[in-house]
Write a protein that holds these residues in place. Sequence first.
Motif, PDB file in Angstrom:
ATOM      1  N   ASN A  51      -0.101  11.703   9.102  1.00  0.00           N
ATOM      2  CA  ASN A  51      -0.813  12.484   8.079  1.00  0.00           C
ATOM      3  C   ASN A  51      -1.388  11.530   7.029  1.00  0.00           C
ATOM      4  N   PRO A  52      -2.391  10.739   7.372  1.00  0.00           N
ATOM      5  CA  PRO A  52      -2.886   9.715   6.451  1.00  0.00           C
ATOM      6  C   PRO A  52      -3.420  10.253   5.128  1.00  0.00           C
ATOM      7  N   SER A  53      -3.859  11.493   5.110  1.00  0.00           N
ATOM      8  CA  SER A  53      -4.378  12.058   3.855  1.00  0.00           C
ATOM      9  C   SER A  53      -3.269  12.258   2.821  1.00  0.00           C
ATOM     10  N   TRP A  54      -2.024  12.153   3.235  1.00  0.00           N
ATOM     11  CA  TRP A  54      -0.904  12.317   2.310  1.00  0.00           C
ATOM     12  C   TRP A  54      -0.559  11.032   1.556  1.00  0.00           C
ATOM     13  N   LEU A  55      -1.156   9.912   1.952  1.00  0.00           N
ATOM     14  CA  LEU A  55      -0.866   8.621   1.328  1.00  0.00           C
ATOM     15  C   LEU A  55      -1.593   8.499  -0.005  1.00  0.00           C
ATOM     16  N   LYS A  56      -0.892   7.952  -1.011  1.00  0.00           N
ATOM     17  CA  LYS A  56      -1.541   7.662  -2.290  1.00  0.00           C
ATOM     18  C   LYS A  56      -2.651   6.660  -2.041  1.00  0.00           C
ATOM     19  N   THR A  57      -3.796   6.927  -2.602  1.00  0.00           N
ATOM     20  CA  THR A  57      -4.917   5.992  -2.495  1.00  0.00           C
ATOM     21  C   THR A  57      -5.719   6.032  -3.784  1.00  0.00           C
ATOM     22  N   PRO A  58      -6.538   5.067  -4.063  1.00  0.00           N
ATOM     23  CA  PRO A  58      -6.785   3.871  -3.278  1.00  0.00           C
ATOM     24  C   PRO A  58      -5.695   2.826  -3.483  1.00  0.00           C
ATOM     25  N   ILE A  59      -5.557   1.984  -2.483  1.00  0.00           N
ATOM     26  CA  ILE A  59      -4.600   0.881  -2.515  1.00  0.00           C
ATOM     27  C   ILE A  59      -5.374  -0.401  -2.241  1.00  0.00           C
ATOM     28  N   ALA A  60      -5.141  -1.412  -3.059  1.00  0.00           N
ATOM     29  CA  ALA A  60      -5.724  -2.734  -2.844  1.00  0.00           C
ATOM     30  C   ALA A  60      -4.630  -3.647  -2.306  1.00  0.00           C
ATOM     31  N   ASP A  61      -4.958  -4.404  -1.264  1.00  0.00           N
ATOM     32  CA  ASP A  61      -3.987  -5.286  -0.617  1.00  0.00           C
ATOM     33  C   ASP A  61      -4.651  -6.633  -0.363  1.00  0.00           C
ATOM     34  N   ASP A  62      -4.082  -7.685  -0.938  1.00  0.00           N
ATOM     35  CA  ASP A  62      -4.662  -9.019  -0.739  1.00  0.00           C
ATOM     36  C   ASP A  62      -3.940  -9.825   0.339  1.00  0.00           C
ATOM     37  N   GLY A  63      -3.028  -9.184   1.050  1.00  0.00           N
ATOM     38  CA  GLY A  63      -2.293  -9.861   2.109  1.00  0.00           C
ATOM     39  C   GLY A  63      -0.940 -10.380   1.673  1.00  0.00           C
ATOM     40  N   LYS A  64      -0.722 -10.485   0.375  1.00  0.00           N
ATOM     41  CA  LYS A  64       0.566 -10.921  -0.164  1.00  0.00           C
ATOM     42  C   LYS A  64       1.159  -9.864  -1.080  1.00  0.00           C
ATOM     43  N   CYS A  65       0.283  -9.235  -1.829  1.00  0.00           N
ATOM     44  CA  CYS A  65       0.685  -8.241  -2.818  1.00  0.00           C
ATOM     45  C   CYS A  65      -0.280  -7.061  -2.719  1.00  0.00           C
ATOM     46  N   ALA A  66       0.195  -5.891  -3.102  1.00  0.00           N
ATOM     47  CA  ALA A  66      -0.656  -4.700  -3.063  1.00  0.00           C
ATOM     48  C   ALA A  66      -0.381  -3.854  -4.300  1.00  0.00           C
ATOM     49  N   ALA A  67      -1.323  -2.984  -4.624  1.00  0.00           N
ATOM     50  CA  ALA A  67      -1.175  -2.101  -5.775  1.00  0.00           C
ATOM     51  C   ALA A  67      -1.916  -0.797  -5.531  1.00  0.00           C
ATOM     52  N   VAL A  68      -1.295   0.301  -5.945  1.00  0.00           N
ATOM     53  CA  VAL A  68      -1.980   1.587  -5.968  1.00  0.00           C
ATOM     54  C   VAL A  68      -2.842   1.557  -7.225  1.00  0.00           C
ATOM     55  N   LEU A  69      -4.114   1.852  -7.080  1.00  0.00           N
ATOM     56  CA  LEU A  69      -5.052   1.754  -8.188  1.00  0.00           C
ATOM     57  C   LEU A  69      -5.254   3.119  -8.832  1.00  0.00           C
ATOM     58  N   SER A  70      -4.894   3.234 -10.098  1.00  0.00           N
ATOM     59  CA  SER A  70      -5.097   4.506 -10.788  1.00  0.00           C
ATOM     60  C   SER A  70      -6.499   4.593 -11.373  1.00  0.00           C
ATOM     61  N   GLN A  71      -7.138   3.448 -11.554  1.00  0.00           N
ATOM     62  CA  GLN A  71      -8.527   3.389 -12.005  1.00  0.00           C
ATOM     63  C   GLN A  71      -9.159   2.141 -11.387  1.00  0.00           C
ATOM     64  N   PRO A  72     -10.468   2.120 -11.211  1.00  0.00           N
ATOM     65  CA  PRO A  72     -11.109   0.994 -10.529  1.00  0.00           C
ATOM     66  C   PRO A  72     -10.776  -0.384 -11.114  1.00  0.00           C
ATOM     67  N   ASN A  73     -10.706  -0.488 -12.429  1.00  0.00           N
ATOM     68  CA  ASN A  73     -10.440  -1.786 -13.048  1.00  0.00           C
ATOM     69  C   ASN A  73      -9.049  -2.325 -12.736  1.00  0.00           C
ATOM     70  N   ASP A  74      -8.159  -1.494 -12.212  1.00  0.00           N
ATOM     71  CA  ASP A  74      -6.828  -1.964 -11.854  1.00  0.00           C
ATOM     72  C   ASP A  74      -6.866  -3.033 -10.767  1.00  0.00           C
ATOM     73  N   VAL A  75      -7.960  -3.109 -10.011  1.00  0.00           N
ATOM     74  CA  VAL A  75      -8.067  -4.145  -8.978  1.00  0.00           C
ATOM     75  C   VAL A  75      -8.024  -5.531  -9.620  1.00  0.00           C
ATOM     76  N   LEU A  76      -8.467  -5.641 -10.850  1.00  0.00           N
ATOM     77  CA  LEU A  76      -8.455  -6.928 -11.548  1.00  0.00           C
ATOM     78  C   LEU A  76      -7.027  -7.399 -11.814  1.00  0.00           C
ATOM     79  N   LYS A  77      -6.113  -6.476 -12.005  1.00  0.00           N
ATOM     80  CA  LYS A  77      -4.706  -6.837 -12.197  1.00  0.00           C
ATOM     81  C   LYS A  77      -4.187  -7.562 -10.959  1.00  0.00           C
ATOM     82  N   LEU A  78      -4.506  -7.024  -9.814  1.00  0.00           N
ATOM     83  CA  LEU A  78      -4.059  -7.621  -8.559  1.00  0.00           C
ATOM     84  C   LEU A  78      -4.724  -8.976  -8.355  1.00  0.00           C
TER      85      LEU A  78
END
Length: 136
Positions: A90-117
């Motif tokens: 049930n992939p639609s049940w997964l929290k998204t969006p998620i950014a993954d750099d191959g070592k660390c990942a983060a659920v993004l609550s707003q687009p600028n959160d990608v900068l944290k990662l």
Amino acid sequence: MANKTLRIYHNNDNKEDISKIMALGDSDKLKVVSQNIINEPLTATQLFVLKDRLKLRANQLFNEEVESSISASLTTNTDEVYLVEILSKNPSWLKTPIADDGKCAAVLSQPNDVLKLLKGDLSIDGHNHMENFDKK
């Protein structure tokens, strides 16, 4: 040429936010790849790896709609294998969006959160990100 890849997992709910995330992550040193998990679902193995990178338990991967509408026993269940299998089906049940750099990942609550990662500090304020960069 990009030597690192940032993968953005999403369910295509908010195309504008996904576009912003992709633009914020784009650089000559980073290749940003978008993956719609509805069209390309993650396997249970991929979800286990992602869960570990997110430093979350499987029951924390469910989106808010599932938490509020599906049985509370599902999101309070602690059987990691069972919950990951449910999410893989049930992939639609997964929290998204998620950014993954191959070592660390983060659920993004707003687009600028990608900068944290990308900065490597998930505690910084992604919204006021310019304050976090050295002014050289």
